[in-house]
Write a protein that holds these residues in place. Structure first.
Motif, PDB file in Angstrom:
ATOM      1  N   LEU A  89      13.159  13.341 -17.324  1.00  0.00           N
ATOM      2  CA  LEU A  89      11.923  12.953 -16.630  1.00  0.00           C
ATOM      3  C   LEU A  89      12.181  11.795 -15.680  1.00  0.00           C
ATOM      4  O   LEU A  89      11.634  11.759 -14.571  1.00  0.00           O
ATOM      5  N   LEU A  90      12.997  10.843 -16.098  1.00  0.00           N
ATOM      6  CA  LEU A  90      13.344   9.727 -15.218  1.00  0.00           C
ATOM      7  C   LEU A  90      14.084  10.227 -13.983  1.00  0.00           C
ATOM      8  O   LEU A  90      13.771   9.823 -12.865  1.00  0.00           O
ATOM      9  N   VAL A  91      15.046  11.123 -14.183  1.00  0.00           N
ATOM     10  CA  VAL A  91      15.797  11.670 -13.052  1.00  0.00           C
ATOM     11  C   VAL A  91      14.849  12.407 -12.105  1.00  0.00           C
ATOM     12  O   VAL A  91      14.921  12.237 -10.876  1.00  0.00           O
ATOM     13  N   ALA A  92      13.944  13.198 -12.662  1.00  0.00           N
ATOM     14  CA  ALA A  92      12.970  13.926 -11.832  1.00  0.00           C
ATOM     15  C   ALA A  92      12.080  12.948 -11.075  1.00  0.00           C
ATOM     16  O   ALA A  92      11.833  13.121  -9.869  1.00  0.00           O
ATOM     17  N   TYR A  93      11.604  11.915 -11.764  1.00  0.00           N
ATOM     18  CA  TYR A  93      10.743  10.926 -11.118  1.00  0.00           C
ATOM     19  C   TYR A  93      11.478  10.243  -9.960  1.00  0.00           C
ATOM     20  O   TYR A  93      10.928  10.099  -8.859  1.00  0.00           O
ATOM     21  N   LEU A  94      12.719   9.830 -10.206  1.00  0.00           N
ATOM     22  CA  LEU A  94      13.482   9.158  -9.148  1.00  0.00           C
ATOM     23  C   LEU A  94      13.747  10.086  -7.969  1.00  0.00           C
ATOM     24  O   LEU A  94      13.631   9.673  -6.814  1.00  0.00           O
ATOM     25  N   ALA A  95      14.077  11.342  -8.250  1.00  0.00           N
ATOM     26  CA  ALA A  95      14.319  12.300  -7.166  1.00  0.00           C
ATOM     27  C   ALA A  95      13.055  12.536  -6.350  1.00  0.00           C
ATOM     28  O   ALA A  95      13.083  12.521  -5.112  1.00  0.00           O
ATOM     29  N   ILE A  96      11.941  12.727  -7.036  1.00  0.00           N
ATOM     30  CA  ILE A  96      10.668  12.956  -6.351  1.00  0.00           C
ATOM     31  C   ILE A  96      10.297  11.740  -5.500  1.00  0.00           C
ATOM     32  O   ILE A  96       9.853  11.863  -4.364  1.00  0.00           O
TER      33      ILE A  96
ATOM     34  N   PRO B 216       0.831  -1.206   0.000  1.00  0.00           N
ATOM     35  CA  PRO B 216       0.000   0.000   0.000  1.00  0.00           C
ATOM     36  C   PRO B 216       0.870   1.263   0.000  1.00  0.00           C
ATOM     37  O   PRO B 216       1.816   1.374   0.782  1.00  0.00           O
ATOM     38  N   GLY B 217       0.598   2.156  -0.940  1.00  0.00           N
ATOM     39  CA  GLY B 217       1.382   3.382  -1.078  1.00  0.00           C
ATOM     40  C   GLY B 217       2.569   3.223  -2.008  1.00  0.00           C
ATOM     41  O   GLY B 217       3.163   4.190  -2.444  1.00  0.00           O
ATOM     42  N   CYS B 218       2.940   2.003  -2.302  1.00  0.00           N
ATOM     43  CA  CYS B 218       4.018   1.679  -3.246  1.00  0.00           C
ATOM     44  C   CYS B 218       5.285   2.483  -2.972  1.00  0.00           C
ATOM     45  O   CYS B 218       5.864   3.086  -3.866  1.00  0.00           O
ATOM     46  N   SER B 219       5.712   2.487  -1.724  1.00  0.00           N
ATOM     47  CA  SER B 219       6.902   3.228  -1.327  1.00  0.00           C
ATOM     48  C   SER B 219       8.129   2.694  -2.039  1.00  0.00           C
ATOM     49  O   SER B 219       8.332   1.483  -2.120  1.00  0.00           O
ATOM     50  N   PHE B 220       8.947   3.592  -2.556  1.00  0.00           N
ATOM     51  CA  PHE B 220      10.165   3.205  -3.272  1.00  0.00           C
ATOM     52  C   PHE B 220      11.133   2.467  -2.354  1.00  0.00           C
ATOM     53  O   PHE B 220      11.827   1.567  -2.766  1.00  0.00           O
ATOM     54  N   LYS B 221      11.188   2.867  -1.123  1.00  0.00           N
ATOM     55  CA  LYS B 221      12.127   2.258  -0.181  1.00  0.00           C
ATOM     56  C   LYS B 221      11.703   0.846   0.207  1.00  0.00           C
ATOM     57  O   LYS B 221      12.521   0.020   0.531  1.00  0.00           O
ATOM     58  N   GLY B 222      10.426   0.593   0.198  1.00  0.00           N
ATOM     59  CA  GLY B 222       9.933  -0.753   0.428  1.00  0.00           C
ATOM     60  C   GLY B 222       9.816  -1.133   1.884  1.00  0.00           C
ATOM     61  O   GLY B 222      10.609  -0.722   2.717  1.00  0.00           O
ATOM     62  N   THR B 223       8.799  -1.892   2.153  1.00  0.00           N
ATOM     63  CA  THR B 223       8.595  -2.381   3.503  1.00  0.00           C
ATOM     64  C   THR B 223       8.599  -3.900   3.533  1.00  0.00           C
ATOM     65  O   THR B 223       8.799  -4.485   4.574  1.00  0.00           O
ATOM     66  N   SER B 224       8.382  -4.516   2.398  1.00  0.00           N
ATOM     67  CA  SER B 224       8.388  -5.974   2.327  1.00  0.00           C
ATOM     68  C   SER B 224       9.369  -6.409   1.244  1.00  0.00           C
ATOM     69  O   SER B 224       9.807  -5.614   0.418  1.00  0.00           O
TER      70      SER B 224
ATOM     71  N   VAL C 178      12.329   9.098  -4.364  1.00  0.00           N
ATOM     72  CA  VAL C 178      13.264   8.772  -3.287  1.00  0.00           C
ATOM     73  C   VAL C 178      13.195   9.801  -2.165  1.00  0.00           C
ATOM     74  O   VAL C 178      13.209   9.455  -0.987  1.00  0.00           O
ATOM     75  N   LEU C 179      13.098  11.067  -2.520  1.00  0.00           N
ATOM     76  CA  LEU C 179      13.082  12.117  -1.506  1.00  0.00           C
ATOM     77  C   LEU C 179      11.680  12.441  -1.002  1.00  0.00           C
ATOM     78  O   LEU C 179      11.525  13.300  -0.138  1.00  0.00           O
ATOM     79  N   ALA C 180      10.671  11.750  -1.547  1.00  0.00           N
ATOM     80  CA  ALA C 180       9.273  11.980  -1.168  1.00  0.00           C
ATOM     81  C   ALA C 180       8.939  13.469  -1.208  1.00  0.00           C
ATOM     82  O   ALA C 180       8.386  14.026  -0.270  1.00  0.00           O
ATOM     83  N   LEU C 181       9.268  14.100  -2.338  1.00  0.00           N
ATOM     84  CA  LEU C 181       9.094  15.545  -2.471  1.00  0.00           C
ATOM     85  C   LEU C 181       7.686  15.974  -2.859  1.00  0.00           C
ATOM     86  O   LEU C 181       7.339  17.132  -2.691  1.00  0.00           O
ATOM     87  N   SER C 182       6.922  15.068  -3.405  1.00  0.00           N
ATOM     88  CA  SER C 182       5.639  15.497  -3.943  1.00  0.00           C
ATOM     89  C   SER C 182       4.628  14.359  -3.935  1.00  0.00           C
ATOM     90  O   SER C 182       4.991  13.188  -3.982  1.00  0.00           O
ATOM     91  N   SER C 183       3.384  14.755  -3.932  1.00  0.00           N
ATOM     92  CA  SER C 183       2.326  13.763  -4.068  1.00  0.00           C
ATOM     93  C   SER C 183       2.018  13.502  -5.542  1.00  0.00           C
ATOM     94  O   SER C 183       1.118  12.750  -5.864  1.00  0.00           O
TER      95      SER C 183
ATOM     96  N   VAL D 238       4.039  12.129 -12.648  1.00  0.00           N
ATOM     97  CA  VAL D 238       5.325  12.189 -13.352  1.00  0.00           C
ATOM     98  C   VAL D 238       5.645  10.831 -13.974  1.00  0.00           C
ATOM     99  O   VAL D 238       6.095  10.738 -15.115  1.00  0.00           O
ATOM    100  N   GLN D 239       5.363   9.759 -13.238  1.00  0.00           N
ATOM    101  CA  GLN D 239       5.599   8.413 -13.756  1.00  0.00           C
ATOM    102  C   GLN D 239       4.768   8.157 -15.016  1.00  0.00           C
ATOM    103  O   GLN D 239       5.270   7.620 -15.998  1.00  0.00           O
ATOM    104  N   ARG D 240       3.513   8.571 -15.000  1.00  0.00           N
ATOM    105  CA  ARG D 240       2.649   8.320 -16.148  1.00  0.00           C
ATOM    106  C   ARG D 240       3.029   9.174 -17.357  1.00  0.00           C
ATOM    107  O   ARG D 240       2.934   8.729 -18.493  1.00  0.00           O
ATOM    108  N   ILE D 241       3.475  10.393 -17.129  1.00  0.00           N
ATOM    109  CA  ILE D 241       3.961  11.230 -18.234  1.00  0.00           C
ATOM    110  C   ILE D 241       5.203  10.585 -18.846  1.00  0.00           C
ATOM    111  O   ILE D 241       5.331  10.480 -20.072  1.00  0.00           O
ATOM    112  N   PHE D 242       6.118  10.154 -17.990  1.00  0.00           N
ATOM    113  CA  PHE D 242       7.345   9.490 -18.428  1.00  0.00           C
ATOM    114  C   PHE D 242       7.027   8.258 -19.273  1.00  0.00           C
ATOM    115  O   PHE D 242       7.507   8.109 -20.404  1.00  0.00           O
TER     116      PHE D 242
END
Length: 163
Positions: free
Chosen positions: A112-119, A53-61, A121-126, A131-135
């Motif tokens: 766009l990939l760099v922006a997506y990864l930065a956003i 749930p939330g599909c966190s990049f860092k992962g919980t499982s 990993v750093l949890a900068l935006s909702s 951004v992922q879908r535009i990419f």
């Protein structure tokens, strides 16, 4: 969630088929075909690796970590595929316009990939999903452009395969 897994599976299979067809059409495009094949297999694999749930990049499982790593590899290879295609197609007369367009797509997709990864990993935006879908939308449109050109050339028998 099952519908999204089916979507990923279908997209992965179709992308692998496209990669094989591109390589068969012209061996000069082997590097691009390889990258597209990796993306297709990654997309197929992610169908069996649902997000937490939330599909966190860092992962919980463990599944989430595998999902995130698979997505990272898949996104990197699909982002650079237009650049490889541009390099290999620029000397083929029937592909020069598509080569230029592919370079333009690469010049947008990589940042766009760099922006997506930065956003992400750093949890900068909702707006991470946007951004992922535009990419991905840009790159899927690029694949459609290449497929359309390939189909047109195949119908006219204008673009003989390279040895």
């Amino acid at each position: 969630m099952g519908l999204q897994a089916l979507n990923f599976a279908i997209l992965g299979i179709l992308t692998v088929i496209f990669a094989i067809g591109l390589d068969t059409h012209n061996r000069r495009f082997a590097s691009t075909s390889f990258l597209l094949g990796v993306y297709g297999l990654g997309t197929l694999l992610v169908a069996g690796l649902p997000c937490d749930p939330g599909c966190s990049f860092k992962g919980t499982s463990l599944v989430q970590i595998a999902h995130s790593l698979d997505a990272l590899v898949s996104f990197v290879v699909i982002a650079i595929a237009p650049l490889f295609f541009s390099r290999s197609s620029k000397t083929v007369p029937s592909w020069t316009k598509t080569s230029v367009r592919s370079l333009r797509v690469a010049m947008v997709s990589i940042p766009l990939l760099v922006a997506y990864l930065a956003i992400t990993v750093l949890a900068l935006s909702s707006y991470t999903g946007l951004v992922q879908r535009i990419f991905l939308g840009l790159l899927l449109a690029w694949m459609l452009m290449v497929a359309y050109k390939m189909a047109r050339l195949s119908l006219t028998n204008y673009d003989p395969p390279s040895p």
